[in-house]
Write a protein that holds these residues in place. Structure first.
Motif, short mmCIF file in Angstrom:
data_model
loop_
_atom_site.label_atom_id
_atom_site.label_comp_id
_atom_site.label_asym_id
_atom_site.label_seq_id
_atom_site.Cartn_x
_atom_site.Cartn_y
_atom_site.Cartn_z
N VAL A 103 20.51 57.19 16.51
CA VAL A 103 19.93 56.68 15.26
C VAL A 103 20.09 57.73 14.18
O VAL A 103 20.05 58.92 14.44
N ALA A 108 18.13 55.22 8.23
CA ALA A 108 17.44 54.22 9.04
C ALA A 108 18.43 53.19 9.57
O ALA A 108 18.28 51.98 9.42
N MET A 111 23.88 54.77 14.43
CA MET A 111 25.10 55.48 14.06
C MET A 111 26.04 55.59 15.26
O MET A 111 25.67 56.15 16.28
N ASP A 139 23.57 48.53 10.41
CA ASP A 139 22.27 48.04 9.95
C ASP A 139 21.55 47.41 11.14
O ASP A 139 22.06 46.48 11.75
N PRO A 140 20.34 47.92 11.48
CA PRO A 140 19.66 47.41 12.67
C PRO A 140 19.30 45.93 12.57
O PRO A 140 19.18 45.26 13.60
N ASP A 141 19.15 45.42 11.37
CA ASP A 141 18.80 44.01 11.21
C ASP A 141 20.03 43.10 11.34
O ASP A 141 19.93 41.98 11.79
#
Lengths: 374, 297
Positions: A103, A108, A111, A139-141
């Protein structure tokens, strides 16, 4: 929690990433069975959490049975406390790559880090040739998108069938990273074989401790720790590190404990153990002191400055621990924070001399360790 | 005016009826905080310290104006509670939860960034402007630590903050606003993001950072100072200078920073922009005296 290579590879296979054929053995007798299931040459890989296993001679390539038996025995008898060996079929390697996911706390995002030079120390490469490192931020979302996989693959110079196979590996590794609540998932090296396959040569997987409740339990066993004391402390949930100096630390809070550790070094003292009994452990003085007493330290140094970890409760704990354990060495206390006046009274009533300044307490402990009368 | 909160800021408490929540609500009010309401699902109609409790953030903000939310919510439910506060239009959120899952923390910071909100924490004692207001749990009644003054403090630690701040007070200073960004690997807000607030605060003369090894947060602060975005005196204390390597994760941090993150790099970065790095907590006070001279404390 850092997992062993064999556990990381179990996860890789569960998510469809190929690993070399291998058998895990727990003693030299099990080698026969492992050899029956593989063919020479094989690699004997000591299952230890430390880095640089190759350089320490803990990974051996062997080409026949006699050599395998001899080297397997050596590994189990080595100074490194080898308890398991992964016996793997050697792979016909054409190229080695590096691939990991972690991460990025600034962006945020997740990676992805990739590199055409597999098998190298990525931290060293990041300093020496940062331009060779490929980064892709996810992007985590949104999750990992196909174009991002292609970005990484093309940057690595992959094409055609290899690009296709690599894309599957990266997509699967990302799934494993998210599903495992990983801090880090790494394949180094990632082999490209002579016959055009992609295989995980090594594996690292570190799972976030805060996510334990939603992850399968790997169980805390002695294998994961460097010493018996560190293992015992971990079962109590007490942060503990073993050293071999004179002063046992019984402090509260990670920041304050490392600061006391520094101050002892500045004053020319040495630390026997790092131990934190603050936060949720502030009522565990007896267990904490028991751990300290197992060392042959010359003095126990207690430094706290707590809010929720109340000073009076910690002082009572220390007094209780002294009456139960009857320590054979002096105890220097510097207990402050919520209800510190009560704490001082409790310590004085028990015949201790409460100090209020951290540096003064450290100097006192260092002096005692050097032979001064308490 | 202090930063983040002052005595006028309208604060909601999520998890107000819990043991910790109700205990610290009492103290937050005692410190001067303007607590306007609380939330605990299933407990609407009750009161805590004379404040109305609502089932949900949405029901609370329908009835009372709220500017900031304080979360006393267990770590595994923190993501949901932060998102609920954001959904209620709240832009200042403090979470003290210790043990927020890493991947939740990433999503929390991401959400805060995209909504222009500021989430402080987790794994922190919170935020305090002594003599005015606090969100979190500080022993504000200990005068030799939480004395009102003109030094801004930012920290990753709990006990160490008490230790270092006591030295600031001992040197004759006091605290304007103390922000505990927390000890987690992915805090909701980073040190450098607080600096513009301290810069704009006419009650802050200098800022003390209580940092630690690893990561790049101290280097980011140095960068802000180098760029002239932050111009006030800066003093850092870094714990763990002599700590042996290799006992924590380290790996990912080292890769992210590409060689940054060692204590040597941090000292170099801060000193290169005119900041000071204290070797011992006591020296923080000495450096403040040196940098501020006879200026009003």
């Amino acid at each position: 929690m850092k997992l062993f290579e064999y556990q990381a590879k179990e996860t890789f296979r569960k998510f469809g990433i190929e690993t070399p054929a291998g058998v895990l053995i727990k003693n030299a007798e099990e080698l026969s069975d492992a050899m029956a299931k593989t063919s020479f040459p094989i690699v004997l890989k000591s299952q230890l959490l430390m880095g640089g296993r190759g350089k320490k001679g803990l990974i051996r390539l062997v080409s026949d049975e006699a050599q395998a038996r001899k080297e397997c025995g050596e590994l189990f008898d080595s100074e490194y406390n080898v308890r398991k060996i992964l016996v793997e079929q050697a792979v016909d390697i054409k190229t080695e790559l590096y691939l990991s996911i972690t991460v990025d706390p600034v962006e945020a995002k997740h990676m992805i880090i990739a590199c055409g030079d597999g098998g190298v120390e990525i931290e060293t490469l990041a300093v020496e040739s940062p331009e060779r490192i490929i980064r892709e931020y996810v992007d985590p979302d949104r999750g990992l998108m196909p174009f991002q996989i292609k970005n990484v693959g093309f940057s690595l110079g992959l094409e055609g069938d290899l690009l296709k196979k690599f894309s599957a590996v990266l997509a699967n590794l990302y799934k494993a990273f998210v599903s495992s609540d990983a801090e880090l998932i790494e394949i180094n090296p990632l082999f490209i074989t002579g016959d055009g396959n992609i295989i995980a040569g090594d594996g690292k997987l570190s799972i976030d401790d805060n996510s334990d409740f939603r992850q399968p339990s790997y169980g805390k066993t002695r294998d994961y720790y460097d010493s018996d004391a560190e293992y015992e402390a971990s079962l109590e949930g007490i942060p503990y590190l073993q050293f071999d100096g004179d002063i046992s630390l019984m402090c509260a809070g990670a920041g304050l404990t490392t600061t006391v550790y520094d101050l002892i070094n500045y004053e020319g003292g040495t630390v026997a153990n790092y131990l934190e009994f603050g936060g949720p452990n502030y009522k565990k003085a007896v267990r904490a002191m028991e751990l300290c007493l197992k060392n042959d330290s010359k003095v126990i140094l207690v430094v706290t400055f707590g809010t929720i970890a109340r000073a009076d409760v910690m002082a009572e704990g220390i007094v209780d621990a002294i009456s139960r354990l009857k320590p054979d060495r002096p105890i220097v206390t510097c207990i402050r924070g919520t209800n510190e006046e009560d704490a001082s009274r409790i310590l004085k009533e028990a015949g201790l001399v409460p100090l209020y300044d951290t540096e003064e307490a450290v100097r006192k402990a260092v002096a005692i360790a050097k032979g001064e009368k308490p | 005016m202090s930063i983040f909160i002052d005595e006028t800021t309208k604060v909601l408490i999520q998890g107000i009826t819990g043991k910790e929540g109700s205990f610290w609500t009492n103290h937050m009010i005692g410190c001067g905080t303007n607590v306007v309401a609380g939330v605990t699902p299933g407990k609407e109609g009750q009161q805590v310290e004379g404040r109305d409790v609502y089932h949900s953030v949405r029901r609370a903000v329908d009835k009372v104006e709220v500017e900031a939310s304080m979360l006393f919510v267990p770590p595994r439910f923190t993501k949901d509670a932060v998102f609920e506060a954001l959904d209620g239009g709240i832009k200042k959120i403090v979470t003290v939860a210790d043990g927020i899952p890493l991947h939740d923390a990433v999503q929390i910071r991401k959400a805060a960034m995209s909504e222009g909100a500021m989430v402080i924490g987790g794994n922190t004692s919170g935020v305090i402007s002594p003599g005015r207001a606090m969100m979190g749990f500080f022993p504000y009644w200990i005068e030799r630590v939480y004395k009102q003054g003109r030094i801004g403090v930012m920290t990753r630690s709990g006990s160490l903050t008490n230790e270092v701040t006591a030295m600031v007070v001992k040197a004759g200073f006091g605290v304007s606003s103390l922000i505990g960004i927390g000890g987690d690997p992915v805090p909701g807000t980073r040190f450098a993001e607080m600096l513009p607030l301290y810069e704009a605060d006419d009650q802050t003369d200098a800022v003390v950072i209580i940092g630690e090894l690893g990561g790049t947060m101290e280097e980011e602060c140095a960068e802000m100072k180098g760029l002239g975005i932050f111009t006030k005196p800066l003093v850092a204390f870094l714990g763990g200078r002599t700590a042996p390597e290799g006992k924590r994760m380290g790996h990912a941090g080292a890769i992210v920073s590409g060689g940054k993150g060692s204590v040597k790099d941090k000292i170099k970065a801060i000193e290169s922009v005119g900041g000071k790095v204290a070797e011992r907590p006591r020296f923080v006070g000495d450096y403040l005296k040196e940098l501020l001279g006879d200026r009003v404390r």
